[in-house]
Design a protein around this motif. Sequence first.
Motif, short mmCIF file in Angstrom:
data_model
loop_
_atom_site.label_atom_id
_atom_site.label_comp_id
_atom_site.label_asym_id
_atom_site.label_seq_id
_atom_site.Cartn_x
_atom_site.Cartn_y
_atom_site.Cartn_z
N ALA A 66 52.86 48.88 33.27
CA ALA A 66 51.47 48.42 33.28
C ALA A 66 51.40 46.90 33.30
O ALA A 66 52.10 46.24 32.52
CB ALA A 66 50.74 48.96 32.05
N PRO A 67 50.55 46.31 34.17
CA PRO A 67 50.41 44.85 34.17
C PRO A 67 49.76 44.33 32.90
O PRO A 67 50.03 43.21 32.46
CB PRO A 67 49.53 44.59 35.40
N PHE A 68 48.88 45.13 32.30
CA PHE A 68 48.27 44.80 31.02
C PHE A 68 48.26 46.06 30.15
O PHE A 68 47.98 47.16 30.64
CB PHE A 68 46.82 44.33 31.18
N ILE A 69 48.55 45.91 28.87
CA ILE A 69 48.31 46.95 27.89
C ILE A 69 47.34 46.35 26.88
O ILE A 69 47.72 45.55 26.02
CB ILE A 69 49.60 47.42 27.19
N PHE A 70 46.08 46.70 27.01
CA PHE A 70 45.05 46.06 26.18
C PHE A 70 45.02 46.66 24.79
O PHE A 70 45.19 47.87 24.60
CB PHE A 70 43.69 46.18 26.85
N SER A 71 44.80 45.79 23.82
CA SER A 71 44.81 46.21 22.42
C SER A 71 43.49 45.95 21.71
O SER A 71 43.20 46.59 20.70
CB SER A 71 45.94 45.51 21.67
N SER A 72 42.67 45.04 22.22
CA SER A 72 41.39 44.76 21.57
C SER A 72 40.44 44.11 22.57
O SER A 72 40.86 43.61 23.62
CB SER A 72 41.58 43.83 20.35
N SER A 100 35.49 46.88 32.83
CA SER A 100 36.50 47.93 32.93
C SER A 100 36.33 48.69 34.23
O SER A 100 36.88 48.29 35.25
CB SER A 100 36.48 48.88 31.73
N LEU A 101 35.56 49.79 34.25
CA LEU A 101 35.25 50.50 35.49
C LEU A 101 33.74 50.52 35.68
O LEU A 101 33.12 51.58 35.69
CB LEU A 101 35.83 51.92 35.47
N TRP A 102 33.14 49.35 35.79
CA TRP A 102 31.71 49.17 36.02
C TRP A 102 30.86 49.66 34.84
O TRP A 102 29.65 49.83 34.99
CB TRP A 102 31.23 49.92 37.27
N ASP A 140 45.53 41.58 25.29
CA ASP A 140 46.57 42.58 25.46
C ASP A 140 47.65 42.45 24.39
O ASP A 140 47.57 41.59 23.50
CB ASP A 140 47.14 42.54 26.87
N THR A 141 48.65 43.34 24.47
CA THR A 141 49.68 43.38 23.44
C THR A 141 50.60 42.18 23.46
O THR A 141 51.40 41.99 22.55
CB THR A 141 50.52 44.67 23.59
N LYS A 142 50.51 41.36 24.50
CA LYS A 142 51.24 40.09 24.53
C LYS A 142 50.43 38.94 23.96
O LYS A 142 50.91 37.81 23.88
CB LYS A 142 51.64 39.75 25.98
N THR A 188 56.54 41.01 21.27
CA THR A 188 57.29 41.27 22.50
C THR A 188 57.99 42.61 22.44
O THR A 188 58.00 43.38 23.41
CB THR A 188 58.32 40.15 22.75
N ASP A 189 58.56 42.92 21.29
CA ASP A 189 59.26 44.19 21.12
C ASP A 189 58.30 45.36 21.22
O ASP A 189 58.61 46.39 21.84
CB ASP A 189 59.99 44.21 19.78
N VAL A 190 57.13 45.23 20.59
CA VAL A 190 56.12 46.28 20.65
C VAL A 190 55.67 46.50 22.09
O VAL A 190 55.56 47.64 22.56
CB VAL A 190 54.91 45.94 19.75
N HIS A 191 55.44 45.40 22.78
CA HIS A 191 54.99 45.49 24.18
C HIS A 191 56.03 46.21 25.04
O HIS A 191 55.67 47.11 25.82
CB HIS A 191 54.73 44.09 24.73
#
Length: 439
Positions: free
Chosen positions: A33-39, A59-61, A47-49, A4-7
């Motif tokens: 950002a609604p999502f911060i993806f990590s993997s 992602s973008l097609w 995501d980071t949560k 949570t702290d990292v996010h």
Amino acid sequence: MMKTDVHEMLIDLDKKHFIHPTSSLKQQHESGAPFIFSSGEGVYLTDTKGRKVLEGMSSLWNVNIGYGRKELAEAAYEQMSKLAFTNSFSSMSNEPAIRLAAKLAELAPGNLNAVFFTSGGSESNDTAYKLVRYYWKLKGLPDKKKIISQKKGYHGVNIGATSATGISPFHTLTNSPAPDFVHVDTFSIDSLKACIEKEGADNIAAFLTEPVQGAGGVNIAPEGYLQEVRAICDEHNILLIADEVITGFGRTGKMFACEHYSVVPDLLLFAKGVTSGYIPLGGVMVTDAIHRELVERSDGTLLHGYTYSGHATACAVGLKNIEILERENLVENSRLMGEELLNGFKELQMEFDFIGEVRALGLIGAIEMVHPITKQRFDSFIAPRVSEEAAKRGLIVRTVVFEGMDTVVFSPPLIINKQEVQELISIMRAALAAVQEEL
């Protein structure tokens, strides 16, 4: 440091330092950002949560072979260990670029056998506009410089690509569109003919089209349209450009979408799926006839090129990506799972009376929202609410809410299986039900 702290730290840094493309700057600054993806793995992102979501848009097609493919990382590492990059100016070359150009010539329809490499789709578009104008200039027809494109078409955000894009909000960001771009009605032969008559064929360099309009709402060219366009272009001495930045490399159930229509364009634009987004790469393919004219008629330097044209590492990744597409038969999987996806859309259409038209070609599709009684658009857009509810339930989709459209669009990775398609449909069902309660 706790997740949570990292996010929260990343959210704060993101607000302060990262200007996001095609985003609401105000919303980003206020909400983050609604999502911060990590993997990512397969068709899923985390995501980071620690939230795991199904990526319904690749992602973008573009993440055609899915996330976490170590073979592409290994291909990049191997090439970077030997030769990460060397420029292609002054006729310099490198092996991966040569081999990828040859492989693309093998895959492309007809005699599209020569490739100019770029770093992405916008660059591919601007390159094509310059090449066709240069081509006609070499042939002694310098007045042939206008580019006709279609309303609802999307071609990128460079100044030329933005001007070719037929979506009006993109034109109002600045007040300086490029000259010599004209737009016609989407997939309308009559509109194209009228435009040629008005502008004069002697002033037109090329007609630009997406076989399937992506960002414009996943609008699929009707049968017979591209064949007739090909004939009109031939009759009036106009080059035909197919923008396959989104549709190339299996997205529609064929390697290239124009194969559905048995049409060979004079120029074919690609990017996105050529590396599945693992590294930036794009390009323009031209026919032997155009290549020959450019070679034989030019007597100086082609003063066009990008630092990373023919980037050795990017091309090595592209080669490995295509190898995986072929080895795992992902183009055929796109066709088969596209049928499953469309069947799922049709089920939802039967269940929810505010769903209008549904459509798909391979693994690119759309669901339109309409008022259940009038069958017209709602007074306020519904698609963004559906998207938000889907995201809450673990599915990422996009919406198209301009030019009178209220549409949810889809473009999942080509590796998706039947169970994952069903999961996508199930989440959409729950999201639609949640929105229905609010209507």
